[in-house]
Design an enzyme around this catalytic site. Sequence first.
Site, PDB file in Angstrom:
ATOM      1  N   SER A  62       0.812  -1.233   0.000  1.00  0.00           N
ATOM      2  CA  SER A  62       0.000   0.000   0.000  1.00  0.00           C
ATOM      3  C   SER A  62       0.837   1.272   0.000  1.00  0.00           C
ATOM      4  O   SER A  62       0.508   2.239   0.670  1.00  0.00           O
ATOM      5  CB  SER A  62      -0.954   0.049   1.206  1.00  0.00           C
ATOM      6  OG  SER A  62      -1.704  -1.117   1.289  1.00  0.00           O
ATOM      7  N   LYS A  88      17.662   1.920   5.758  1.00  0.00           N
ATOM      8  CA  LYS A  88      18.029   0.494   5.729  1.00  0.00           C
ATOM      9  C   LYS A  88      16.966  -0.401   5.069  1.00  0.00           C
ATOM     10  O   LYS A  88      17.305  -1.262   4.249  1.00  0.00           O
ATOM     11  CB  LYS A  88      18.328   0.009   7.147  1.00  0.00           C
ATOM     12  CG  LYS A  88      19.078  -1.315   7.207  1.00  0.00           C
ATOM     13  CD  LYS A  88      20.524  -1.217   6.740  1.00  0.00           C
ATOM     14  CE  LYS A  88      21.420  -0.700   7.857  1.00  0.00           C
ATOM     15  NZ  LYS A  88      22.771  -0.381   7.374  1.00  0.00           N
ATOM     16  N   CYS A 109     -26.793   1.330  -9.257  1.00  0.00           N
ATOM     17  CA  CYS A 109     -26.950  -0.108  -9.374  1.00  0.00           C
ATOM     18  C   CYS A 109     -27.888  -0.637  -8.276  1.00  0.00           C
ATOM     19  O   CYS A 109     -29.085  -0.399  -8.360  1.00  0.00           O
ATOM     20  CB  CYS A 109     -25.594  -0.791  -9.400  1.00  0.00           C
ATOM     21  SG  CYS A 109     -25.666  -2.322 -10.348  1.00  0.00           S
ATOM     22  N   HIS A 118     -22.955   1.884 -13.680  1.00  0.00           N
ATOM     23  CA  HIS A 118     -22.041   2.528 -12.731  1.00  0.00           C
ATOM     24  C   HIS A 118     -21.362   3.736 -13.387  1.00  0.00           C
ATOM     25  O   HIS A 118     -20.327   3.568 -14.033  1.00  0.00           O
ATOM     26  CB  HIS A 118     -20.949   1.545 -12.309  1.00  0.00           C
ATOM     27  CG  HIS A 118     -21.425   0.415 -11.475  1.00  0.00           C
ATOM     28  ND1 HIS A 118     -21.247   0.366 -10.118  1.00  0.00           N
ATOM     29  CD2 HIS A 118     -22.076  -0.720 -11.799  1.00  0.00           C
ATOM     30  CE1 HIS A 118     -21.756  -0.753  -9.637  1.00  0.00           C
ATOM     31  NE2 HIS A 118     -22.262  -1.435 -10.639  1.00  0.00           N
ATOM     32  N   GLU A 135     -19.620   5.909 -12.020  1.00  0.00           N
ATOM     33  CA  GLU A 135     -18.343   6.241 -11.360  1.00  0.00           C
ATOM     34  C   GLU A 135     -17.123   5.668 -12.085  1.00  0.00           C
ATOM     35  O   GLU A 135     -16.024   6.197 -11.949  1.00  0.00           O
ATOM     36  CB  GLU A 135     -18.366   5.773  -9.893  1.00  0.00           C
ATOM     37  CG  GLU A 135     -18.308   4.261  -9.657  1.00  0.00           C
ATOM     38  CD  GLU A 135     -19.662   3.557  -9.683  1.00  0.00           C
ATOM     39  OE1 GLU A 135     -20.610   4.103 -10.276  1.00  0.00           O
ATOM     40  OE2 GLU A 135     -19.761   2.450  -9.129  1.00  0.00           O
TER      41      GLU A 135
HETATM   42  N1  GLN Z   1     -26.917  -7.025  -6.580  1.00  0.00           N
HETATM   43  C1  GLN Z   1     -27.479  -6.292  -7.673  1.00  0.00           C
HETATM   44  C2  GLN Z   1     -27.483  -7.112  -8.956  1.00  0.00           C
HETATM   45  O1  GLN Z   1     -26.726  -8.047  -9.076  1.00  0.00           O
HETATM   46  C3  GLN Z   1     -26.773  -4.970  -7.885  1.00  0.00           C
HETATM   47  C4  GLN Z   1     -25.328  -5.111  -8.219  1.00  0.00           C
HETATM   48  C5  GLN Z   1     -24.527  -3.837  -8.025  1.00  0.00           C
HETATM   49  O2  GLN Z   1     -24.933  -2.957  -7.277  1.00  0.00           O
HETATM   50  N2  GLN Z   1     -23.374  -3.737  -8.651  1.00  0.00           N
HETATM   51  O3  GLN Z   1     -28.221  -6.825  -9.866  1.00  0.00           O
END
Ligand code: GLN
Length: 544
Positions: free
Chosen positions: A18, A200, A393, A518, A520
């Site tokens: 990390s 070191k 999602c 998504h 993001e």
């Molecule tokens: N569990 C939900 C699905 O499989 C949403 C998945 C998620 O949020 N990436 O449809």
Amino acid sequence: MKLAKPKYIFVTGGVASSLGKGIISASIARLLQARGYSVTIQKLDPYINVDPGTLNPYEHGECYVTEDGTETDLDLGHYERFTSIHTTEAITTSKANNVTTGKIYKSVIEKERKGEFLGKTVQVIPHITDEIKRRIQLLSQQKVYDIIITEIGGTVGDIESLPFIESVRQLRYSLGYRNTALVHLTLIPYMAASGELKTKPTQHSVKALLENGLQPDILVLRTEHPLTPNLKRKVALFCNVDASAVMESIDVPTIYEVPLKMHEQHLDEVVLDKLGLPAEEGEPNLDSLRDFVHKIKHPSDRIDIALVGKYTELPDAYKSISESFIHAGAVNDCKVKLHYVNSEKIDASNVAEKLGTMAGILVAPGFGNRGIEGKIEAVRFAREQGIPFLGICLGMQCAVIEFARHVLGLQDANSSEMGQTAHPVIDLMEEQKGITAKGGTMRLGAYPCQLKAGSKVAAAYGSEQIMERHRHRYEFNNDYLADFEAAGMQAVGTNPETNLVEVVEIPSHPWFVGTQYHPEYKSTVERPHPLFVAFVKAALENRK
Ligand code: GLN
């Protein structure tokens, strides 16, 4: 691509995990891009899982998804965010950019079963290392990259990363002088009692590399305190590197400043020199990055947004979301203070206390029914109180369930993921039924989406045709669509081929959006995601 043959940079780490190899790799890529080279970054992960798709986020943080639907390590998110390689779809990261030990062994064993090794004993050297070398060089076949950066996960000295280190040794030898460079990242600990920085561990870590036949060209030293020229000279002397190739990587307020800090120390020129490449005359253009960092460091305003999810103890589980808020905050000239709220702790009696002071509420993606009722409460609070809301999602699915229960009056509405229900408003599609294997079987990667003209979402994107990345099994159940629309929740984004609902919106609410995809994963420094930008803007306006 301007070079006839690509050059390779390997990034290894020592002393501790990390240390931020991903950020350093992404920073090198960003600087070389600014000097006109076409660059990609690849991550080699030593674990045996074929991909991180089946990993609990508490193990390695978020699972990132590429355009081509590969579930990858979260470092690929950093690569894309720093290098913004979305301009040409052909050069985003893809399945070739993340290789695990599991993937390597899987392909070698499949080859063995087909009899392709012609009776030979299959061994780590040469068969596993050959496959690793093939995967490292695979990206060069696309003929778009001048420089391929390969980050080796894990820490030098670990048993499990040895085959990768050995492959790098073989490749450096066969590719020849000045066609590869090795960057090694280590930690310089500070002993508070004596007020000393210690070299070191770095010396030992470079020795471990040398034992494996690898001499680093460049050392990047993570530190909490500035390094003196003397200390750098000492490290250089003990580790056979030039003093000019010893870089200080000091903690900075934002990771986006790291490329600038590296450039101040001429890391880009040193790398190019090691690769025998000319540095273009003059300074590389880093104005947009400088401007971005300035905005992050000097916001005029601050707002509080809640991220409601069940992995709240490890912010890395929501890395792409928190980075998207940094990007969107910069555009809106404000700092977004994210409050991670554990959905398992939310219920009707405390939701106002937990979320009442928030300017916006985001309900996060997730799997399984743990914490689901708290997420539904959070949605209800946002909807009823007129607080800007973004559901991603599972978050979008919760918004649909909440609306079905409390507006349509379908009290036991649920997703069939959560168990038996008379009203599966979120349900499995036919093609998902009967699939039992968990790895790589979801709807994954980029799909087109058609947005409705006049919707808030279309206004945010400034476009009605978009491509966004998915990672889920369950979908909005279209049997209920007419009821939802009649009651005020609109499907404003649909998949043009399958008619699946991809975005819902409540037009009468100040800003209420749920996306099955998504957003993001596609927010970058150069292209902050329009939905996050619009969400933060709505949160600011709503608060005032
Ligand atoms: N569990 C939900 C699905 O499989 C949403 C998945 C998620 O949020 N990436 O449809």
